[in-house]
Write a protein that holds these residues in place. Structure first.
Motif, PDB file in Angstrom:
ATOM      1  N   LEU A   1      42.961  57.375 -15.368  1.00 39.13           N
ATOM      2  CA  LEU A   1      43.686  58.624 -15.610  1.00 39.13           C
ATOM      3  C   LEU A   1      42.716  59.703 -16.092  1.00 39.13           C
ATOM      4  O   LEU A   1      41.833  59.426 -16.903  1.00 39.13           O
ATOM      5  CB  LEU A   1      44.772  58.429 -16.677  1.00 39.13           C
ATOM      6  N   PRO A   2      42.888  60.923 -15.623  1.00 37.89           N
ATOM      7  CA  PRO A   2      42.044  62.003 -16.145  1.00 37.89           C
ATOM      8  C   PRO A   2      42.362  62.248 -17.620  1.00 37.89           C
ATOM      9  O   PRO A   2      43.505  62.103 -18.040  1.00 37.89           O
ATOM     10  CB  PRO A   2      42.443  63.225 -15.306  1.00 37.89           C
TER      11      PRO A   2
ATOM     12  N   ILE B   1      48.780  40.666 -10.648  1.00 38.28           N
ATOM     13  CA  ILE B   1      48.246  41.836  -9.956  1.00 38.28           C
ATOM     14  C   ILE B   1      48.801  43.112 -10.584  1.00 38.28           C
ATOM     15  O   ILE B   1      48.089  44.102 -10.742  1.00 38.28           O
ATOM     16  CB  ILE B   1      48.566  41.766  -8.443  1.00 38.28           C
ATOM     17  N   SER B   2      50.064  43.076 -10.981  1.00 36.62           N
ATOM     18  CA  SER B   2      50.682  44.236 -11.622  1.00 36.62           C
ATOM     19  C   SER B   2      49.962  44.610 -12.913  1.00 36.62           C
ATOM     20  O   SER B   2      49.699  45.791 -13.166  1.00 36.62           O
ATOM     21  CB  SER B   2      52.160  43.971 -11.908  1.00 36.62           C
ATOM     22  N   VAL B   3      49.647  43.614 -13.721  1.00 37.97           N
ATOM     23  CA  VAL B   3      48.928  43.886 -14.979  1.00 37.97           C
ATOM     24  C   VAL B   3      47.581  44.536 -14.683  1.00 37.97           C
ATOM     25  O   VAL B   3      47.222  45.562 -15.282  1.00 37.97           O
ATOM     26  CB  VAL B   3      48.731  42.594 -15.802  1.00 37.97           C
ATOM     27  N   VAL B   4      46.840  43.974 -13.740  1.00 37.02           N
ATOM     28  CA  VAL B   4      45.513  44.492 -13.407  1.00 37.02           C
ATOM     29  C   VAL B   4      45.608  45.924 -12.877  1.00 37.02           C
ATOM     30  O   VAL B   4      44.834  46.806 -13.290  1.00 37.02           O
ATOM     31  CB  VAL B   4      44.803  43.568 -12.391  1.00 37.02           C
ATOM     32  N   LEU B   5      46.551  46.192 -11.987  1.00 34.38           N
ATOM     33  CA  LEU B   5      46.678  47.530 -11.416  1.00 34.38           C
ATOM     34  C   LEU B   5      47.084  48.570 -12.461  1.00 34.38           C
ATOM     35  O   LEU B   5      46.576  49.694 -12.455  1.00 34.38           O
ATOM     36  CB  LEU B   5      47.668  47.529 -10.250  1.00 34.38           C
ATOM     37  N   VAL B   6      48.001  48.206 -13.359  1.00 37.29           N
ATOM     38  CA  VAL B   6      48.397  49.157 -14.406  1.00 37.29           C
ATOM     39  C   VAL B   6      47.208  49.456 -15.319  1.00 37.29           C
ATOM     40  O   VAL B   6      46.976  50.616 -15.693  1.00 37.29           O
ATOM     41  CB  VAL B   6      49.611  48.645 -15.212  1.00 37.29           C
ATOM     42  N   LEU B   7      46.441  48.436 -15.657  1.00 37.85           N
ATOM     43  CA  LEU B   7      45.246  48.669 -16.479  1.00 37.85           C
ATOM     44  C   LEU B   7      44.245  49.566 -15.752  1.00 37.85           C
ATOM     45  O   LEU B   7      43.657  50.469 -16.353  1.00 37.85           O
ATOM     46  CB  LEU B   7      44.600  47.338 -16.867  1.00 37.85           C
ATOM     47  N   LEU B   8      44.060  49.341 -14.449  1.00 36.67           N
ATOM     48  CA  LEU B   8      43.165  50.199 -13.666  1.00 36.67           C
ATOM     49  C   LEU B   8      43.673  51.637 -13.621  1.00 36.67           C
ATOM     50  O   LEU B   8      42.890  52.590 -13.718  1.00 36.67           O
ATOM     51  CB  LEU B   8      43.016  49.657 -12.247  1.00 36.67           C
ATOM     52  N   ARG B   9      44.991  51.803 -13.485  1.00 34.71           N
ATOM     53  CA  ARG B   9      45.560  53.153 -13.471  1.00 34.71           C
ATOM     54  C   ARG B   9      45.307  53.843 -14.808  1.00 34.71           C
ATOM     55  O   ARG B   9      44.966  55.021 -14.858  1.00 34.71           O
ATOM     56  CB  ARG B   9      47.065  53.083 -13.185  1.00 34.71           C
TER      57      ARG B   9
END
Length: 152
Positions: A100-101, A88-96
């Motif tokens: 990003l603007p 989940i951490s990998v997926v969330l960091v990729l989504l962040r």
């Protein structure tokens, strides 16, 4: 209370513990930076939104669970929890990272880059992603190596 024995910790568990410690450190580095005419600013994971700070917190919690088991604390389904949390951490960091603007991808052709503004992901994001990937790989390898219950 059980004593911590370094020799009982597997290499993969050390990877998970190290990834959690690294995630804590990397969460304080710049995750997003903006520069204009040589003057810039940045924000850490803790100010970059849920998809930045939560995955780092998950990795720290998993590292704490791995250390706690060395002191005799029983954690049910630790390897599965570790694998899911780090994935989940990998997926969330990729989504962040994706959300990003930025300068709109136009750069010198009329986007923000033409006005001298540069924005993008910082070193903390890249290093945080690497920590999450390391933890995920270690968790998956530990899960695969775990003895499977015999079929009835």
């Amino acid at each position: 209370m059980a004593e911590f024995d370094v020799k009982r910790v597997t290499t993969l568990e050390w990877a998970g513990i190290g990834a959690g410690l690294a995630a804590l450190i990397f969460s304080m580095l710049p995750w997003y930076s903006v520069t204009y005419a040589g003057i810039g600013g940045s924000v850490s994971a803790w100010n970059s939104g849920f998809a930045a700070w939560f995955p780092m917190l998950l990795l720290v919690i998993v590292a704490g669970m791995l250390v706690a088991t060395q002191f005799g604390v029983k954690v049910e389904k630790l390897t599965l929890t570790w694998m899911v949390a780090s994935g989940i951490s990998v997926v969330l960091v990729l989504l962040r990272w994706i959300t990003l603007p930025d300068d709109g991808g136009l750069g010198e052709f009329g986007g923000l880059g033409a006005s001298g503004i540069e924005a993008g992901a910082g070193a903390g994001l890249f290093l945080g992603l690497i920590a999450a990937i390391v933890s995920t790989v270690a968790a998956v390898l530990t899960f695969r190596a775990a003895p499977k219950p015999a079929a009835a």
